[in-house]
Design a protein around this motif. Structure first.
Motif, PDB file in Angstrom:
ATOM      1  N   LEU A  26      12.930   6.493   3.552  1.00  0.00           N
ATOM      2  CA  LEU A  26      14.001   7.650   4.298  1.00  0.00           C
ATOM      3  C   LEU A  26      12.930   8.777   5.046  1.00  0.00           C
ATOM      4  CD1 LEU A  26      16.165   8.201   1.310  1.00  0.00           C
ATOM      5  CD2 LEU A  26      16.413   6.643   3.374  1.00  0.00           C
ATOM      6  N   ILE A  27      11.743   8.735   4.827  1.00  0.00           N
ATOM      7  CA  ILE A  27      10.844   9.807   5.278  1.00  0.00           C
ATOM      8  C   ILE A  27      10.176   9.365   6.770  1.00  0.00           C
ATOM      9  CG2 ILE A  27       8.888  11.504   5.071  1.00  0.00           C
ATOM     10  CD1 ILE A  27       9.356  11.045   2.004  1.00  0.00           C
ATOM     11  N   HIS A  28      10.505  10.174   7.884  1.00  0.00           N
ATOM     12  CA  HIS A  28       9.938   9.656   9.105  1.00  0.00           C
ATOM     13  C   HIS A  28       9.091  11.083   9.474  1.00  0.00           C
ATOM     14  CE1 HIS A  28      13.290   6.849   9.424  1.00  0.00           C
ATOM     15  NE2 HIS A  28      13.919   7.820   8.973  1.00  0.00           N
ATOM     16  N   ILE A  29       7.982  10.641  10.465  1.00  0.00           N
ATOM     17  CA  ILE A  29       7.190  11.709  11.074  1.00  0.00           C
ATOM     18  C   ILE A  29       7.729  11.933  12.517  1.00  0.00           C
ATOM     19  CG2 ILE A  29       4.884  12.413  11.703  1.00  0.00           C
ATOM     20  CD1 ILE A  29       5.130  12.097   8.596  1.00  0.00           C
ATOM     21  N   ILE A  30       8.348  13.102  12.733  1.00  0.00           N
ATOM     22  CA  ILE A  30       8.897  13.390  13.885  1.00  0.00           C
ATOM     23  C   ILE A  30       8.190  14.699  14.447  1.00  0.00           C
ATOM     24  CG2 ILE A  30      11.030  13.725  15.218  1.00  0.00           C
ATOM     25  CD1 ILE A  30      12.595  11.919  13.348  1.00  0.00           C
ATOM     26  N   ARG A  31       7.896  14.712  15.625  1.00  0.00           N
ATOM     27  CA  ARG A  31       7.194  16.184  16.035  1.00  0.00           C
ATOM     28  C   ARG A  31       6.087  16.539  15.098  1.00  0.00           C
ATOM     29  NH1 ARG A  31      12.828  19.404  17.663  1.00  0.00           N
ATOM     30  NH2 ARG A  31      13.848  17.637  18.604  1.00  0.00           N
ATOM     31  N   GLY A  32       5.272  15.605  14.516  1.00  0.00           N
ATOM     32  CA  GLY A  32       4.421  16.152  13.746  1.00  0.00           C
ATOM     33  C   GLY A  32       4.907  16.603  12.274  1.00  0.00           C
ATOM     34  N   LYS A  33       6.124  16.403  11.769  1.00  0.00           N
ATOM     35  CA  LYS A  33       6.631  16.889  10.657  1.00  0.00           C
ATOM     36  C   LYS A  33       7.360  15.720   9.853  1.00  0.00           C
ATOM     37  CE  LYS A  33       7.782  21.459  12.227  1.00  0.00           C
ATOM     38  NZ  LYS A  33       6.838  22.535  11.520  1.00  0.00           N
ATOM     39  N   GLN A  34       7.341  15.991   8.451  1.00  0.00           N
ATOM     40  CA  GLN A  34       7.995  15.024   7.616  1.00  0.00           C
ATOM     41  C   GLN A  34       9.516  15.326   7.574  1.00  0.00           C
ATOM     42  OE1 GLN A  34       6.182  15.084   4.013  1.00  0.00           O
ATOM     43  NE2 GLN A  34       4.546  13.477   4.525  1.00  0.00           N
ATOM     44  N   VAL A  35      10.488  14.274   7.991  1.00  0.00           N
ATOM     45  CA  VAL A  35      11.568  14.611   8.320  1.00  0.00           C
ATOM     46  C   VAL A  35      12.563  13.530   7.300  1.00  0.00           C
ATOM     47  CG1 VAL A  35      13.384  14.554  10.072  1.00  0.00           C
ATOM     48  CG2 VAL A  35      11.277  15.313  10.486  1.00  0.00           C
ATOM     49  N   ILE A  36      13.515  13.855   6.863  1.00  0.00           N
ATOM     50  CA  ILE A  36      14.736  13.196   6.344  1.00  0.00           C
ATOM     51  C   ILE A  36      15.914  13.574   6.995  1.00  0.00           C
ATOM     52  CG2 ILE A  36      16.155  12.452   4.276  1.00  0.00           C
ATOM     53  CD1 ILE A  36      13.783  13.281   2.566  1.00  0.00           C
ATOM     54  N   LEU A  37      16.414  12.274   7.692  1.00  0.00           N
ATOM     55  CA  LEU A  37      17.878  12.649   8.351  1.00  0.00           C
ATOM     56  C   LEU A  37      19.065  12.943   7.337  1.00  0.00           C
ATOM     57  CD1 LEU A  37      17.834   9.057  10.324  1.00  0.00           C
ATOM     58  CD2 LEU A  37      16.811  11.506  10.925  1.00  0.00           C
ATOM     59  N   ASP A  38      19.845  13.942   8.098  1.00  0.00           N
ATOM     60  CA  ASP A  38      20.748  14.356   7.438  1.00  0.00           C
ATOM     61  C   ASP A  38      21.960  13.438   6.587  1.00  0.00           C
ATOM     62  OD1 ASP A  38      21.995  13.689   9.622  1.00  0.00           O
ATOM     63  OD2 ASP A  38      23.206  15.486  10.275  1.00  0.00           O
ATOM     64  N   SER A  39      21.961  12.404   7.097  1.00  0.00           N
ATOM     65  CA  SER A  39      22.745  11.246   6.673  1.00  0.00           C
ATOM     66  C   SER A  39      22.174  11.033   5.542  1.00  0.00           C
ATOM     67  CB  SER A  39      23.042  10.012   7.619  1.00  0.00           C
ATOM     68  OG  SER A  39      21.871   9.784   7.975  1.00  0.00           O
ATOM     69  N   ASP A  40      20.620  10.547   5.524  1.00  0.00           N
ATOM     70  CA  ASP A  40      20.217  10.198   4.287  1.00  0.00           C
ATOM     71  C   ASP A  40      19.844  11.298   2.985  1.00  0.00           C
ATOM     72  OD1 ASP A  40      19.468   7.610   5.293  1.00  0.00           O
ATOM     73  OD2 ASP A  40      17.638   8.401   6.331  1.00  0.00           O
ATOM     74  N   LEU A  41      20.003  12.589   3.505  1.00  0.00           N
ATOM     75  CA  LEU A  41      20.056  13.583   2.536  1.00  0.00           C
ATOM     76  C   LEU A  41      21.423  13.700   1.919  1.00  0.00           C
ATOM     77  CD1 LEU A  41      18.185  16.449   4.186  1.00  0.00           C
ATOM     78  CD2 LEU A  41      17.427  15.568   1.764  1.00  0.00           C
ATOM     79  N   ALA A  42      22.245  13.274   2.586  1.00  0.00           N
ATOM     80  CA  ALA A  42      23.923  13.346   2.213  1.00  0.00           C
ATOM     81  C   ALA A  42      24.020  12.022   1.109  1.00  0.00           C
ATOM     82  CB  ALA A  42      24.754  13.211   3.363  1.00  0.00           C
ATOM     83  N   MET A  43      23.232  11.188   1.535  1.00  0.00           N
ATOM     84  CA  MET A  43      23.305   9.958   0.523  1.00  0.00           C
ATOM     85  C   MET A  43      22.713  10.394  -1.009  1.00  0.00           C
ATOM     86  SD  MET A  43      21.268   7.066  -0.273  1.00  0.00           S
ATOM     87  CE  MET A  43      19.940   7.190   0.706  1.00  0.00           C
ATOM     88  N   LEU A  44      21.515  10.975  -0.780  1.00  0.00           N
ATOM     89  CA  LEU A  44      20.906  11.341  -1.916  1.00  0.00           C
ATOM     90  C   LEU A  44      21.636  12.371  -2.864  1.00  0.00           C
ATOM     91  CD1 LEU A  44      17.348  11.759  -0.381  1.00  0.00           C
ATOM     92  CD2 LEU A  44      17.984  10.126  -1.986  1.00  0.00           C
ATOM     93  N   TYR A  45      22.407  13.245  -2.189  1.00  0.00           N
ATOM     94  CA  TYR A  45      23.138  14.354  -2.735  1.00  0.00           C
ATOM     95  C   TYR A  45      24.455  13.713  -3.047  1.00  0.00           C
ATOM     96  CZ  TYR A  45      19.343  17.787  -2.281  1.00  0.00           C
ATOM     97  OH  TYR A  45      18.367  18.485  -2.652  1.00  0.00           O
ATOM     98  N   GLN A  46      24.804  12.601  -2.588  1.00  0.00           N
ATOM     99  CA  GLN A  46      26.199  11.901  -2.821  1.00  0.00           C
ATOM    100  C   GLN A  46      27.254  12.878  -2.200  1.00  0.00           C
ATOM    101  OE1 GLN A  46      26.391  10.675  -7.204  1.00  0.00           O
ATOM    102  NE2 GLN A  46      24.682   9.366  -6.617  1.00  0.00           N
ATOM    103  N   VAL A  47      26.972  13.338  -0.955  1.00  0.00           N
ATOM    104  CA  VAL A  47      27.954  14.192  -0.265  1.00  0.00           C
ATOM    105  C   VAL A  47      28.393  13.646   1.017  1.00  0.00           C
ATOM    106  CG1 VAL A  47      27.678  16.217  -1.878  1.00  0.00           C
ATOM    107  CG2 VAL A  47      26.506  15.815   0.522  1.00  0.00           C
ATOM    108  N   ASP A  48      29.240  14.077   1.648  1.00  0.00           N
ATOM    109  CA  ASP A  48      29.713  13.512   3.033  1.00  0.00           C
ATOM    110  C   ASP A  48      28.561  14.449   4.030  1.00  0.00           C
ATOM    111  OD1 ASP A  48      31.302  12.690   5.151  1.00  0.00           O
ATOM    112  OD2 ASP A  48      31.558  14.794   5.673  1.00  0.00           O
ATOM    113  N   THR A  49      27.852  13.598   5.040  1.00  0.00           N
ATOM    114  CA  THR A  49      27.019  14.241   5.775  1.00  0.00           C
ATOM    115  C   THR A  49      27.636  15.762   6.616  1.00  0.00           C
ATOM    116  OG1 THR A  49      26.169  12.264   6.376  1.00  0.00           O
ATOM    117  CG2 THR A  49      25.558  13.841   8.033  1.00  0.00           C
ATOM    118  N   GLY A  50      28.843  15.579   7.009  1.00  0.00           N
ATOM    119  CA  GLY A  50      29.555  16.912   7.510  1.00  0.00           C
ATOM    120  C   GLY A  50      29.596  18.038   6.603  1.00  0.00           C
ATOM    121  N   ALA A  51      29.840  17.624   5.178  1.00  0.00           N
ATOM    122  CA  ALA A  51      29.723  18.815   4.301  1.00  0.00           C
ATOM    123  C   ALA A  51      28.419  19.249   3.942  1.00  0.00           C
ATOM    124  CB  ALA A  51      30.267  18.264   3.138  1.00  0.00           C
TER     125      ALA A  51
END
Length: 87
Positions: A26-51
């Motif tokens: 789930l971890i990507h390197i974007i603009r030289g930073k380690q990034v997790i997409l909001d949709s993946d964070l939402a999946m980890l926290y078991q919440v809706d991406t919008g929430a």
């Protein structure tokens, strides 16, 4: 919301479930930073991406300035394609 290969149920009894999540893919390197997409964070926290995004906006003072940033369409497309190759 959940991806079969990323969430592994370890233990389940009654209403209590313990899970193990593989986050390396789930971890990507974007603009030289380690990034997790909001949709993946939402999946980890078991919440809706919008929430999740609304909660971050409401609590902006709790995060460093460079904690969140908006990806370009091209960056998002590349990250999603890369994520799909890990599954």
């Amino acid at each position: 919301m959940e991806k079969k290969d990323e969430i592994i149920e370890v233990y389940n009894e009654d209403d209590i479930a313990v899970t193990s999540v593989k986050v390396g893919g789930l971890i990507h390197i974007i603009r030289g930073k380690q990034v997790i997409l909001d949709s993946d964070l939402a999946m980890l926290y078991q919440v809706d991406t919008g929430a999740l995004n609304r909660a971050v906006k409401r609590n902006k003072k709790r995060f460093p300035d460079d904690f969140c940033f908006q990806l370009t369409e091209e960056e998002l497309s590349i990250a999603k394609r890369a994520r799909n190759t890990h599954i």
